[in-house]
Design an enzyme around this catalytic site. Structure first.
Site, PDB file in Angstrom:
ATOM      1  N   HIS A   1      63.448  -4.773   8.372  1.00 19.34           N
ATOM      2  CA  HIS A   1      62.322  -3.835   8.255  1.00 19.34           C
ATOM      3  C   HIS A   1      62.841  -2.393   8.207  1.00 19.34           C
ATOM      4  CE1 HIS A   1      58.974  -6.594   8.804  1.00 19.34           C
ATOM      5  NE2 HIS A   1      59.419  -7.041   9.976  1.00 19.34           N
TER       6      HIS A   1
ATOM      7  N   HIS B   1      66.318  -9.317  12.082  1.00 19.62           N
ATOM      8  CA  HIS B   1      64.966  -9.285  11.523  1.00 19.62           C
ATOM      9  C   HIS B   1      64.449  -7.841  11.476  1.00 19.62           C
ATOM     10  CE1 HIS B   1      60.859 -11.155  10.978  1.00 19.62           C
ATOM     11  NE2 HIS B   1      60.496  -9.973  11.462  1.00 19.62           N
ATOM     12  N   GLU B   2      64.503  -7.172  12.618  1.00 21.07           N
ATOM     13  CA  GLU B   2      63.977  -5.800  12.677  1.00 21.07           C
ATOM     14  C   GLU B   2      64.835  -4.859  11.835  1.00 21.07           C
ATOM     15  OE1 GLU B   2      61.104  -5.686  13.791  1.00 21.07           O
ATOM     16  OE2 GLU B   2      61.084  -7.566  14.919  1.00 21.07           O
TER      17      GLU B   2
ATOM     18  N   GLU C   1      57.746  -7.894   5.344  1.00 21.47           N
ATOM     19  CA  GLU C   1      58.230  -9.088   6.037  1.00 21.47           C
ATOM     20  C   GLU C   1      59.312  -9.803   5.225  1.00 21.47           C
ATOM     21  OE1 GLU C   1      57.234  -9.527   9.036  1.00 21.47           O
ATOM     22  OE2 GLU C   1      57.997 -11.522   9.545  1.00 21.47           O
TER      23      GLU C   1
END
Lengths: 491, 491
Positions: free
Chosen positions: B253, B249-250, B279
């Site tokens: 980003h 997820h990170e 996001e």
């Protein structure tokens, strides 16, 4: 003042991060951010309203501390105002380029890579000295930036006295037996060394809820702000000596910053009194504590738990190993006795540069000659000679003498603390029992809690009961060296 | 712009450090420094000369990118100008106190500790909405701060459509067999999990020379500046699922921030287009990649080397375990299907608050009712209910919807990328072979390299070839969920 201190705090964190955490590709962006921060700081310092406020306050009836606060603020502002914004920017930019070139030159052992940058830096520094002004010599302007009121006239006799005092001590040592003591060779597991250093710090009173221990290429201390003073060390798996002594050294700096009065932290006097006084705290814990026999009598059993190769050693063996004396080429690895001679080399060269007697191009040869004169050895390569230190590349001309001032002050302070704590037998007993709080409290009371409210000389005179007019009195320092090494090498 | 971006970069580093490295006693000092930084930033934003320069530039013939740059700068400045300095300071101070109170209230499971702070924050936020202005409802002012042009009018239908679309999917799943899949229980050595996450990142194209992986209580990404985008994860030694998925997820980003055009980095458009688009990148890598069967077919043999308890597992078993669906109380631990319903709860409550239909005091009960309505379960405690998220304590009212916007955009982008890369069979083959560059390059080209030069809706429409006037089109998102979970649970 509060905003300026906050900007300083931000700069401190940026610097800490750069040397411990930042991924390499972040470097160019970081340099730009640092530049912006410096210019915002400069802009605020030279703001006319700030100047007017300081003038108004200077005319008010203030107590001594507030007067010192305003004086220090005016000193900072005066320096900023004297420097044209162009010069500030050029120095910042040139030093960033110059540091990179120095790194490359040292790696390649090629002074020519660094030379044009050094020439440019020395040119800008000469311009800076003229802008700042000085009474006797340009070098004084540089010295004053790092050590308030330090001048060639005051430092010259200190260097002469120290060199003259060390010579017979060094001659005796070099003619003695038992000089080859070293820590046992072997593999000191790096993680265990770091853990040992961390536990040692906590035993001595450094608390991990207001600090950290990390690794970096060059050990340093970073006072980020209230309740946040971080230190670093470096680890050689073949020899834990440097890791331990560097940890104690940086701990000394950290104790100083953690002991500053909280009410002053967001003012100009919520800071160390000078680089020299700051260095006195690190030298005191490194040399007077960490290189003492009593310290190792208490500490060795605990050290053996994590530092396995020390298993069969006695405290006397460790004591001898951490006090081994040998003239060598690299300042940061020098022993306590020859270290000041490395500083003398740099003092002589900086003075000659500032007087216009020495050009950048001639520095490598001048370095070799000065090393020969002071230490009796000379480097084969420039990497082990003139290129070894980062200082000149970033414009820290006039910084080196604060290292010797630190040693001189440390001895004076330790002698006074020893007397107040009941004499050297008593202090040795405390160290042997792992009790360092009485010493730390003495330093808190006599040094740390005064922040920058007094000039360095007055602060040390007050703490040691000596004459503030005496200048840099080297007597306690030379006595300490003579006594300690006389005992160790029986002369 | 450059200075503002540098100040942002400093703020980012201060925030990263606070959550990963800072010793606890540094907190009060850090809060003060953050406050100073925010006020310097606000001061520069509202500077009249800056406003005049932007006005002048807006009248010049500029290319599209420069026009976007100026527009974005004006948007930022307009927001700053509309907010009285007093309100900015009060919000900053109240949110610092409020966050501490929230932490305490959550730990003690006592809403009453938080209530007065929440009331104060909601009061200040209401004042902020009035200062910013809005067309239809006060909530619109808050939404626009996080997602340009998002309004209740546009988001309402999105939430309705998603809730309606998920209901039958969830019903089917809940009536299916094989829902109990979990990763094998056992001890996943934390250091091995972190090392696995780090190696995984590097296999997927995240480079440690321009980033770092650290641990923090809540995983986050921090774009500090050029060549320095750091991420964090958290590790539960009983279950590595969250550590792996949070890392991916990170990473999503981070890829976005690392892919921004270098020439724009020190301008207003050298940033992600919105929180929702940001996001979308994290959700895409977490859900469409990390929760896919093909990913685990490629990755599992490598995961087994460090994550020992996975030894006997098949890719299908991992695929089932990371896609286990079960209505639960805590948003950050929710599965992909029920997650949007948690967001719907918050959207409804925020809307009611902004309309004046709901008071802080009634939030705990309203929370339970809304959970019952959307998820069919309700928390026994406020710690597992209204107190679970930090957002409201720090004034992030209007932030939650960007999580759902992210999921909706992620599906649209992944569908378009899949088509461009040759279809889902082809993409699965790439994932199975550990080849993620084609997908990353597609995202670089169609999303990252555009920075904030386009509004979120226009950017997504351009990347997916859809109609920019269509608003938040939930079709690709609902198709993706129906298809994936239909396959998994045979409906």
């Amino acid at each position: 003042m509060r905003e300026l201190k906050h900007l300083e705090s931000v700069g401190a964190l940026l610097g800490w991060d750069e040397q411990t955490m930042m991924p390499p590709s972040g470097a160019p962006g970081r340099a730009a951010v640092m530049g912006t921060l410096a210019s915002i700081e400069h802009e605020r310092l030279i703001d006319e309203r700030y100047g007017e406020l300081l003038e108004t306050l200077a005319d008010e009836p203030l107590d001594e501390d507030h007067r010192a606060m305003i004086e220090m603020a005016k000193r900072q502002r005066d320096i900023a105002v004297k420097l044209p914004a162009r010069l500030v920017r050029e120095l910042a930019e040139a030093s960033s380029l110059s540091q990179a070139a120095w790194q490359e030159a040292r790696n390649a052992d090629d002074f020519l890579i660094f030379r044009p940058h050094l020439e440019r830096m020395l040119e800008l520094k000469a311009e800076q000295a003229e802008a700042l002004g000085y009474a006797d010599e340009p070098y004084d302007a540089h010295l004053d930036l790092f050590e308030r009121d330090a001048t060639v006239k005051k430092l010259g006799p200190m260097f002469d006295s120290v060199s003259a005092g060390i010579k017979p001590v060094l001659d005796e040592i070099m003619g003695s037996e038992g000089r080859e003591a070293q820590l046992p060779s072997g593999w000191y597991e790096p993680e265990a060394v770091v853990r040992y250093c961390s536990e040692l710090l906590q035993r001595m009173g450094y608390r991990m809820d207001s600090g950290r221990l990390d690794l970096s290429a060059h050990p340093f201390t970073c006072g980020i702000g209230r309740g946040d003073v971080r230190i670093t060390t470096r680890v050689d798996p073949a020899d834990p000596k440097e890791a331990i002594l560097a940890t104690l050294h940086e701990m000394g700096h950290a104790f100083y910053h953690l002991g500053l009065p909280e009410a002053w932290l967001e003012t100009t006097i919520g800071a160390s009194a000078s680089f020299g006084v700051d260095e006195s705290q690190s030298r005191l814990w490194e040399n007077h504590v960490g290189r003492s026999l009593a310290f190792w009598e208490g500490e060795l059993p605990r050290a053996k738990v994590l530092l396995k190769p020390l298993g069969g050693q006695t405290p006397e063996q460790i004591f001898r190993a951490v006090n081994r004396v040998e003239p060598s080429l690299i300042r940061v690895r020098a022993d306590e006795v020859t270290y000041p001679l490395h500083i003398a080399v740099r003092f002589d060269l900086e003075l000659a540069i500032c007087r216009g007697d020495l050009k950048a191009a001639d520095l490598p040869d001048a370095w070799r000659q000065s090393m020969q004169q002071h230490l009796g050895i000379a480097p084969q390569t420039d990497a082990e000679g003139v290129l070894q230190d980062v200082h000149w590349s970033v414009g820290y001309l006039g910084y080196f003498p604060t290292y010797l001032i630190g040693s001189v002050y440390a001895s004076a302070l330790f002698a006074a603390a020893t007397k107040d704590l009941g004499g050297s037998g008593e202090v040795a007993g405390l160290f042997r029992a792992g009790k360092f709080m009485p010493l730390l409290e003495w330093l808190n009371r006599n040094v740390h809690s005064l922040g920058a409210s007094k000039k360095p000389g007055a602060l040390i005179a007050g703490a040691t009961g000596s004459d503030p007019a005496a200048g840099y009195d080297t007597t306690p320092y030379l006595s300490y060296l003579r006594e300690k090494y006389g005992d160790l090498y029986s002369f």
